[in-house]
Write a protein that holds these residues in place. Structure first.
Motif: not given
Length: 119
Positions: A93-101, A111-117
């Motif tokens: 969904s980013l695409p790629g890894t969170p650190i790449e984003a 942050h949106r994906r982390a907050q969803a957790m």
């Protein structure tokens, strides 16, 4: 800081020792330790010494959005190893890894994906 397992070590790839990270950031090793405590960096023990992912340092600083992502993961109860696995695992969904984003200045998406957790 606890030792990490081999699969996380391989996921992250390039690492910097505490001294190397300090040199890259132009700060003291003690300041890097404080940055780890403040969730500005994430450090783990590898081969008996504290190391941080090289991807967490860009042009002498930490990328915008990294601290927020690391804080959200810590608040969600992630261990440092779980946080590393999440930051370096591809997310379609980013695409790629969170650190790449984050390094591409797309920290808000991470942050949106982390907050969803947290929910």
């Amino acid at each position: 800081m606890t030792p990490i397992d081999r699969d996380i070590d391989a996921l992250v790839g390039e690492w910097l020792t505490l001294r190397e990270a300090a040199a890259a950031l132009n700060v003291s090793p003690n300041r890097v330790r404080q940055m780890i405590r403040d969730h500005r960096l994430l450090g783990v023990t590898r081969a008996g010494e504290v190391s941080v992912p090289a991807a967490f340092i860009v042009d002498g600083t930490t990328p915008k959005g990294l601290r927020g992502a690391l804080t959200l993961l810590a608040d969600s109860g992630f261990t440092p190893e779980e946080a590393l696995r999440w930051m370096f695992t591809a997310d379609d969904s980013l695409p790629g890894t969170p650190i790449e984003a984050i390094r591409a200045n797309r920290g808000t998406e991470v942050h949106r994906r982390a907050q969803a957790m947290l929910l």
